[in-house]
Write a protein that holds these residues in place. Structure first.
Motif, PDB file in Angstrom:
ATOM      1  N   SER A 314       0.648  -1.041   0.110  1.00  0.00           N
ATOM      2  CA  SER A 314       0.015  -0.047  -0.007  1.00  0.00           C
ATOM      3  C   SER A 314       0.899   1.373   0.014  1.00  0.00           C
ATOM      4  CB  SER A 314      -0.833  -0.012   1.067  1.00  0.00           C
ATOM      5  OG  SER A 314      -1.801  -1.144   1.082  1.00  0.00           O
ATOM      6  N   ARG A 315       2.028   1.243   0.785  1.00  0.00           N
ATOM      7  CA  ARG A 315       2.932   2.481   0.981  1.00  0.00           C
ATOM      8  C   ARG A 315       3.397   2.697  -0.499  1.00  0.00           C
ATOM      9  NH1 ARG A 315       6.410   0.915   4.458  1.00  0.00           N
ATOM     10  NH2 ARG A 315       5.000   1.218   6.139  1.00  0.00           N
ATOM     11  N   GLU A 316       3.877   1.497  -1.096  1.00  0.00           N
ATOM     12  CA  GLU A 316       4.558   1.745  -2.439  1.00  0.00           C
ATOM     13  C   GLU A 316       3.421   2.187  -3.556  1.00  0.00           C
ATOM     14  OE1 GLU A 316       5.890  -2.051  -3.460  1.00  0.00           O
ATOM     15  OE2 GLU A 316       7.498  -2.120  -1.925  1.00  0.00           O
ATOM     16  N   ALA A 317       2.324   1.755  -3.398  1.00  0.00           N
ATOM     17  CA  ALA A 317       1.247   2.161  -4.403  1.00  0.00           C
ATOM     18  C   ALA A 317       0.887   3.606  -4.433  1.00  0.00           C
ATOM     19  CB  ALA A 317       0.059   1.488  -4.234  1.00  0.00           C
ATOM     20  N   ALA A 318       1.235   4.364  -3.044  1.00  0.00           N
ATOM     21  CA  ALA A 318       1.072   5.658  -2.859  1.00  0.00           C
ATOM     22  C   ALA A 318       2.279   6.491  -2.947  1.00  0.00           C
ATOM     23  CB  ALA A 318       0.139   6.008  -1.393  1.00  0.00           C
ATOM     24  N   SER A 319       3.209   5.972  -3.388  1.00  0.00           N
ATOM     25  CA  SER A 319       4.659   6.664  -3.250  1.00  0.00           C
ATOM     26  C   SER A 319       5.141   7.028  -4.916  1.00  0.00           C
ATOM     27  CB  SER A 319       5.467   5.861  -2.437  1.00  0.00           C
ATOM     28  OG  SER A 319       5.281   5.665  -1.195  1.00  0.00           O
TER      29      SER A 319
END
Length: 426
Positions: A314-319
């Motif tokens: 999820s963090r990678e998707a929003a980064s």
């Protein structure tokens, strides 16, 4: 909960009659396992079925090697199979919950028992068009998906299924791979350019209303584009059948090479009718990927296996990745546009000064201010200066720390921490 049956599985969906199985009644559902399940697998299946019956979420934890993936699959597919059986037996629609009831009674308000002919016709039509709730089984990597597909092959469940993956996993056109590697490794762009050159587009490389039999009239276009895309629909229709053995990425790639068909577009086409879809986390969590792959999770059952990895995904998707040299180039470009705007304003001002006009003092004048591009240049320049200061590893206040091989990272959380780091780097 009933005791397990010692008889082999005799369901009509058995893939291999020689494969023994164990049937158990768990929470009122007939769940079939390829062998006698562990107590932990029974517990997982029970809680999955309870969550599906009540329409709630379930957070389940089980030790490694306890067979949780198999339990998740068997429970979800048993629930889906019951849903289809109730539908075939004429179960009514619960319009408030979106579920079918197997008791033959309507769950609406009794005061609305009188129905006119139009209402009954609409309800019958709605029952005919209601789709089977799709099961999305998501893992972190494709190698984990391959393991789960192997578990599915051991069971007697044979739903319509597909495995979603990228072109890097599915592409069988070696010329396209070689060309993409020479151009920087963007296989997706190379695929799209070949489809455009071949005069084809859309799902499966085939236009709506066009079949693979039309290839003879498009031989010249086919020679310019990707010859594998034309057989995608035929490959999908031959693989996506009830009671068909499950196929993973390697199986579909092998069939694509054998039949000279594109497994990537075949997998996407199979998704339109699939009852079980395997995919990595980002196909569900990343809005951009979800949109590109036409993933619609409305009304579906979503299983996130190894869910402790979801946070990182999820963090990678929003980064996003921001490079210092790109910021500097953006700042210079904003400054150039801002200077051109100032020159245009100066010329317009000189022209207006030469032209006599009647001033209207009743209208307030807007104060002079920087242009939008000048403001953007200032903002981007500030970020670039901060990033340059934070990247100075010779500075004792540098926040970067070694992370793996030839990689340094710094992580900040919270506005106050970011502000202190930004002020210290200036």
């Amino acid at each position: 909960m009933a005791a397990p049956s010692s008889a082999p599985c005799t369901s009509a969906h058995v893939g291999d009659p020689a494969t023994p199985g164990v049937r158990m009644i768990i929470g009122g559902y007939d769940v079939r396992f390829p062998f006698k399940p562990y107590a932990s697998q029974i517990g997982i299946a029970s809680r999955v079925l309870k969550a599906l019956d009540t329409g709630t979420n379930a957070l389940l934890e089980s030790p490694t090697g306890s067979g949780k993936s198999l339990a998740l699959l068997c429970a979800a597919l048993a629930w889906q199979e019951r849903w289809k059986q109730d539908r075939e037996n004429g179960g009514d629609v619960d319009e408030t919950q979106g579920e079918y009831k197997d008791n033959g009674e309507q769950t609406n308000d009794p005061s609305t028992s009188s129905r006119d002919t139009t209402t009954k016709h609409d309800k019958k039509e709605a029952k005919q068009t209601k789709k089977v709730p799709r099961v999305y089984y998501a893992t972190r990597t494709h190698s984990q998906i391959a393991q789960v597909v192997r578990e599915l092959k051991r069971t007697s469940y044979r739903p319509l299924m597909t495995v979603l993956g990228s072109r890097e996993h599915y592409c069988v056109n070696q010329k396209a791979r070689t060309a993409a590697k020479k151009k920087g490794g963007n296989l997706g762009e190379e695929c799209k350019s070949l489809l455009d050159a071949g005069g084809r587009g859309g799902r499966g490389g085939v236009r709506l209303g066009e079949t693979d039999d039309d290839d003879q009239s498009n031989a010249s276009k086919k020679s310019k584009g990707c010859g594998f895309s034309h057989g995608a629909l035929k490959l999908a229709s031959s693989v996506s059948k009830q009671n068909q053995d499950p196929v993973d990425i390697e199986d579909l790639v092998a069939l694509g090479v054998k039949n000279k068909a594109c497994p990537y577009f075949a997998a996407k086409q199979m998704q339109t009718t699939a009852e079980l879809v395997f995919c990595p986390y980002n196909y569900l969590l990343d809005p951009a990927v979800r949109s590109a792959m036409d993933v619609d999770v409305a009304g579906s059952l979503i299983i996130l296996d190894e869910a402790h990895n979801v946070e990182d995904t999820s963090r990678e998707a929003a980064s996003c990745d921001v490079h210092l040299h790109e910021l500097i180039l953006a700042q210079e470009e904003f400054q150039r546009v801002a200077r051109e705007e100032d020159s245009v304003r100066e010329i317009e001002g000189m022209t207006q000064n030469r032209t006599p006009s009647v001033s209207d003092d009743s209208q307030p004048r807007a104060p002079s201010s920087l242009s939008e591009h000048a403001l953007l240049a200032s903002m981007v320049g500030g970020v670039a200066r901060w990033l340059a200061g934070a990247s100075d590893q010779h500075n004792p206040r540098c926040p970067l720390r070694p992370h793996g091989f030839e990689k340094w990272i710094a992580v900040w959380s919270g506005g106050d921490n970011v502000g202190r780091e930004a002020n210290g780097a200036r």
